[in-house]
Design a protein around this motif. Structure first.
Motif, PDB file in Angstrom:
ATOM      1  N   THR A 316       0.838  -1.206   0.000  1.00  0.00           N
ATOM      2  CA  THR A 316       0.000   0.000   0.000  1.00  0.00           C
ATOM      3  C   THR A 316       0.869   1.251   0.000  1.00  0.00           C
ATOM      4  O   THR A 316       0.614   2.192  -0.752  1.00  0.00           O
ATOM      5  CB  THR A 316      -0.946   0.000   1.215  1.00  0.00           C
ATOM      6  OG1 THR A 316      -1.727  -1.189   1.169  1.00  0.00           O
ATOM      7  CG2 THR A 316      -1.846   1.216   1.228  1.00  0.00           C
ATOM      8  N   LEU A 317       1.911   1.263   0.824  1.00  0.00           N
ATOM      9  CA  LEU A 317       2.810   2.425   0.834  1.00  0.00           C
ATOM     10  C   LEU A 317       3.424   2.631  -0.557  1.00  0.00           C
ATOM     11  O   LEU A 317       3.535   3.759  -1.039  1.00  0.00           O
ATOM     12  CB  LEU A 317       3.922   2.244   1.869  1.00  0.00           C
ATOM     13  CG  LEU A 317       3.527   2.294   3.350  1.00  0.00           C
ATOM     14  CD1 LEU A 317       4.710   1.940   4.232  1.00  0.00           C
ATOM     15  CD2 LEU A 317       2.989   3.683   3.730  1.00  0.00           C
ATOM     16  N   GLU A 318       3.800   1.526  -1.183  1.00  0.00           N
ATOM     17  CA  GLU A 318       4.395   1.600  -2.527  1.00  0.00           C
ATOM     18  C   GLU A 318       3.395   2.141  -3.534  1.00  0.00           C
ATOM     19  O   GLU A 318       3.703   3.056  -4.300  1.00  0.00           O
ATOM     20  CB  GLU A 318       4.831   0.200  -2.971  1.00  0.00           C
ATOM     21  CG  GLU A 318       6.287  -0.072  -2.697  1.00  0.00           C
ATOM     22  CD  GLU A 318       6.673  -1.528  -2.985  1.00  0.00           C
ATOM     23  OE1 GLU A 318       5.786  -2.409  -2.973  1.00  0.00           O
ATOM     24  OE2 GLU A 318       7.861  -1.755  -3.201  1.00  0.00           O
ATOM     25  N   GLU A 319       2.188   1.588  -3.497  1.00  0.00           N
ATOM     26  CA  GLU A 319       1.160   2.009  -4.453  1.00  0.00           C
ATOM     27  C   GLU A 319       0.814   3.485  -4.290  1.00  0.00           C
ATOM     28  O   GLU A 319       0.470   4.153  -5.254  1.00  0.00           O
ATOM     29  CB  GLU A 319      -0.116   1.164  -4.257  1.00  0.00           C
ATOM     30  CG  GLU A 319      -0.002  -0.220  -4.870  1.00  0.00           C
ATOM     31  CD  GLU A 319      -1.024  -1.196  -4.288  1.00  0.00           C
ATOM     32  OE1 GLU A 319      -0.859  -2.392  -4.523  1.00  0.00           O
ATOM     33  OE2 GLU A 319      -1.963  -0.750  -3.571  1.00  0.00           O
ATOM     34  N   GLU A 320       0.899   3.958  -3.081  1.00  0.00           N
ATOM     35  CA  GLU A 320       0.567   5.364  -2.823  1.00  0.00           C
ATOM     36  C   GLU A 320       1.794   6.260  -2.995  1.00  0.00           C
ATOM     37  O   GLU A 320       1.766   7.434  -2.631  1.00  0.00           O
ATOM     38  CB  GLU A 320      -0.021   5.529  -1.421  1.00  0.00           C
ATOM     39  CG  GLU A 320      -1.305   4.755  -1.179  1.00  0.00           C
ATOM     40  CD  GLU A 320      -2.437   5.148  -2.122  1.00  0.00           C
ATOM     41  OE1 GLU A 320      -2.475   6.307  -2.573  1.00  0.00           O
ATOM     42  OE2 GLU A 320      -3.273   4.264  -2.412  1.00  0.00           O
ATOM     43  N   ASN A 321       2.891   5.649  -3.456  1.00  0.00           N
ATOM     44  CA  ASN A 321       4.116   6.419  -3.695  1.00  0.00           C
ATOM     45  C   ASN A 321       4.736   6.986  -2.430  1.00  0.00           C
ATOM     46  O   ASN A 321       5.322   8.073  -2.441  1.00  0.00           O
ATOM     47  CB  ASN A 321       3.827   7.576  -4.644  1.00  0.00           C
ATOM     48  CG  ASN A 321       4.527   7.349  -5.956  1.00  0.00           C
ATOM     49  OD1 ASN A 321       5.703   6.969  -5.969  1.00  0.00           O
ATOM     50  ND2 ASN A 321       3.797   7.530  -7.041  1.00  0.00           N
ATOM     51  N   LEU A 322       4.596   6.285  -1.344  1.00  0.00           N
ATOM     52  CA  LEU A 322       5.024   6.822  -0.057  1.00  0.00           C
ATOM     53  C   LEU A 322       6.254   6.126   0.518  1.00  0.00           C
ATOM     54  O   LEU A 322       6.823   6.584   1.506  1.00  0.00           O
ATOM     55  CB  LEU A 322       3.880   6.703   0.965  1.00  0.00           C
ATOM     56  CG  LEU A 322       2.635   7.533   0.683  1.00  0.00           C
ATOM     57  CD1 LEU A 322       1.522   7.162   1.661  1.00  0.00           C
ATOM     58  CD2 LEU A 322       2.926   9.021   0.746  1.00  0.00           C
ATOM     59  N   LEU A 323       6.658   5.016  -0.096  1.00  0.00           N
ATOM     60  CA  LEU A 323       7.706   4.218   0.547  1.00  0.00           C
ATOM     61  C   LEU A 323       9.023   4.980   0.714  1.00  0.00           C
ATOM     62  O   LEU A 323       9.698   4.856   1.728  1.00  0.00           O
ATOM     63  CB  LEU A 323       7.931   2.919  -0.231  1.00  0.00           C
ATOM     64  CG  LEU A 323       8.645   1.806   0.540  1.00  0.00           C
ATOM     65  CD1 LEU A 323       7.928   1.462   1.834  1.00  0.00           C
ATOM     66  CD2 LEU A 323       8.800   0.554  -0.321  1.00  0.00           C
ATOM     67  N   GLU A 324       9.356   5.810  -0.286  1.00  0.00           N
ATOM     68  CA  GLU A 324      10.608   6.584  -0.206  1.00  0.00           C
ATOM     69  C   GLU A 324      10.555   7.704   0.829  1.00  0.00           C
ATOM     70  O   GLU A 324      11.561   8.291   1.149  1.00  0.00           O
ATOM     71  CB  GLU A 324      10.949   7.206  -1.561  1.00  0.00           C
ATOM     72  CG  GLU A 324      11.823   6.332  -2.420  1.00  0.00           C
ATOM     73  CD  GLU A 324      11.027   5.752  -3.568  1.00  0.00           C
ATOM     74  OE1 GLU A 324       9.772   5.801  -3.507  1.00  0.00           O
ATOM     75  OE2 GLU A 324      11.659   5.244  -4.513  1.00  0.00           O
ATOM     76  N   ASN A 325       9.362   7.979   1.281  1.00  0.00           N
ATOM     77  CA  ASN A 325       9.242   9.080   2.251  1.00  0.00           C
ATOM     78  C   ASN A 325       8.701   8.586   3.589  1.00  0.00           C
ATOM     79  O   ASN A 325       8.047   9.317   4.320  1.00  0.00           O
ATOM     80  CB  ASN A 325       8.346  10.178   1.685  1.00  0.00           C
ATOM     81  CG  ASN A 325       8.529  11.478   2.443  1.00  0.00           C
ATOM     82  OD1 ASN A 325       9.629  11.790   2.901  1.00  0.00           O
ATOM     83  ND2 ASN A 325       7.444  12.216   2.623  1.00  0.00           N
TER      84      ASN A 325
END
Ligand code: NG6
Ligand code: CA
Length: 508
Positions: A316-325
């Motif tokens: 989910t974090l990846e899909e929401e583009n949040l993993l890098e942050n």
């Protein structure tokens, strides 16, 4: 007239949607990195130092958590402050040693809130920095001020100590009330079927684990013989609240759905999410699709289930583009126990697996396995993978995270180890006081000193060495990680120094 207005409207819409597209384009990883990072603490319950495949587990695989371990900092000297749940959680959220608070013990389901609403907490600190804050999962830090009416707003609780959003189970999966609490209100409660809770006496006519074994789908071994919910005997008596009762086998999915929705709803503001999973605490109730997922019976199966949840959450974090942050911290509140009060094959199906990862003791113990737990920090693109033997403790997250958001606290016990948590330094804290059921011991460098304590050497029901002895114990953990060689007699000078330093912190 109308035509003109329509034209204007179309122009406006086109312009606006172009802008939206542009906005999206601009969000490169570079740009998001400059924002305040999201902070996620994934906290397991009773997961032992050796319970992940990346920490040496046998008979079960934890590929999703291993991905964090192998892509972040894997700590080999990472500690919970305590060998039981409530004290460790207290330290995690307040940055304070739990033994400074005499009430920081394993709490019954009716205990009042352990954290003062005046106290500095990690979520409060982050809230002040503009974060949205949430706890989803196991709370076990008490609720209310003494007598709780479960049918009204339950407060103070997590929302009064810094969490904007809370979706919790009050105490443990084996304690009543077996309901979820959504921002202070029991989820799904029918007002015509009010909840009553009592930890001393049963309600008339209610079956119990003790008197009604024929109603049980899971057998109790010690304790856990009061009210029966979903065929499982619990600690404490409960009446009513039928429509609000949780389904044990669906709990993991339920909390996962909540954390996923939370992330999706809060992706545009920095958030702090404390995801407090219930596994592998008793009762171990894997969803049917995880039955047999390990060779270890339900205890292993729920660890695999927890690992799957972590994987889905990361997706989910990846899909929401949040993993890098997003800085992710994963750890456990205390060490492992096999038989914690139910017959569930944890002992019988252990095989080659060592939940302690060669450490001595276990949950409730002052020996290493009580408090030394898996401890991982992961931040894609920010933390370079490494193994760190720095001495770090969950109590340090408060001060370290404060520094991450350019703040600091007046806290005595929490140390700023930010660069260690980010894998840039291998220096940890110099000293640490660990706690187990109100007893304390002192770690300094490679050494640990355990003062004499009365009480049984082994807690027979759970079959764990507690660390009680008539004399002082002193171990060099670098040479003797299994704590087999007590050096107290051989090294009186070293022992004396350790006692003096310990007493300076702890008091006599
Ligand atoms: C103990 C329970 C144990 C577990 C523990 C809390 C009995 C006999 N034992 O009192 O099963 O619930 O409390 O665990 O009731 S903890 O991880 O939340 O600290
Ligand atoms: Ca625990």
């Amino acid at each position: 007239g109308i035509f003109h207005t329509l034209l204007l409207f179309i122009v406006f819409i086109t312009f606006h949607s172009c802008q939206e597209k542009n906005k999206k384009k601009q969000v490169t990883p570079q740009a998001t990195l400059q924002e305040k990072p999201n902070i996620v603490i994934i906290y397991l319950d009773d997961l032992g130092y050796g319970d992940l495949s990346s920490y040496g587990a046998k008979g079960l695989e934890t590929p999703n958590i291993d991905r964090l371990v192998n892509g972040g900092v894997k700590f080999t000297n990472g500690y919970a402050t305590s060998a039981t749940c409530s004290p460790s959680r207290y330290a995690l959220l307040t940055g304070m040693y739990p033994w400074r608070n005499k009430d920081a013990k394993i709490l019954p389901g009716t205990a009042p809130l352990l954290i003062s609403t005046e106290q500095q907490t990690l979520p409060k600190l982050l809230k002040n920095e503009g974060y949205q804050t949430a706890v989803i999962g196991k709370w076990h830090l008490g609720l209310g001020q003494g007598i709780v009416d479960w049918n009204k707003k339950i407060a103070p609780g997590p929302n009064e100590v810094g969490f904007d959003y809370s979706y919790i189970m009050a105490a443990t999966q084996d304690r009543v009330p077996t309901v979820y609490i959504d921002n202070g209100f029991v989820d799904g409660l029918n007002p015509n079927d009010p909840i009553e809770i009592n930890y001393e006496t049963n309600f008339e006519g209610q079956p119990t684990g003790k008197d009604n074994p024929e109603l049980l789908s899971m057998k109790w071994h010690h304790g856990h013989n009061s009210s029966i919910i979903n065929g499982i005997p619990r600690i404490g008596y409960m009446k009513g609240g039928e429509s609000a009762k949780w389904s044990d086998v669906d709990m993991a999915d339920h909390f996962l759905n909540k954390v996923q929705s939370y992330v999706k709803a809060h992706k545009d503001t920095p958030f702090f999410l404390y995801y407090a999973m219930q596994q592998p605490h008793v009762p171990r109730t894997p969803h049917p699709r995880f039955i047999g997922a390990s060779k270890l019976g339900p205890r292993g199966d729920v660890i695999v289930e927890a690992d799957w949840c972590v994987g889905e959450f990361i997706k989910t974090l990846e899909e929401e583009n949040l993993l890098e942050n997003t800085l992710i911290i994963l750890s456990s509140d205390n060490g492992p126990v096999l038989n914690d009060g139910y017959y569930d094959d944890a002992v019988e199906k252990l095989g080659e697996h060592d939940p302690n990862g060669t450490l001595r003791g276990g949950k409730y113990s002052l020996f290493e396995a009580g408090t030394r737990v898996p401890f991982i920090t992961y931040w894609k693109g920010k933390i370079a993978p490494t193994i760190s033997d720095a001495l770090v403790c969950q109590v340090d997250l408060m001060e370290s995270i404060a520094h991450l958001v350019d703040n600091k606290t007046e806290n005595l016990d929490s140390e700023n180890l930010l660069s260690t948590f980010l894998g840039k330094s291998k220096t940890g804290r110099e000293k640490l006081v660990i706690e187990a059921t109100t007893r304390t011991a002192f770690r300094k460098g490679d050494w640990i000193m355990i003062p004499p304590y009365k009480g049984p050497e082994i807690e027979k029901q759970v079959n764990i060495e507690l660390g009680n002895a008539d004399d002082y114990m002193l171990f060099n953990l670098r040479e003797d990680i299994g704590q087999k060689n007590n050096l107290a007699q051989k090294m009186p000078e070293k022992l004396k120094k350790m006692i003096t330093e310990f007493e300076a912190i702890r008091g006599k």
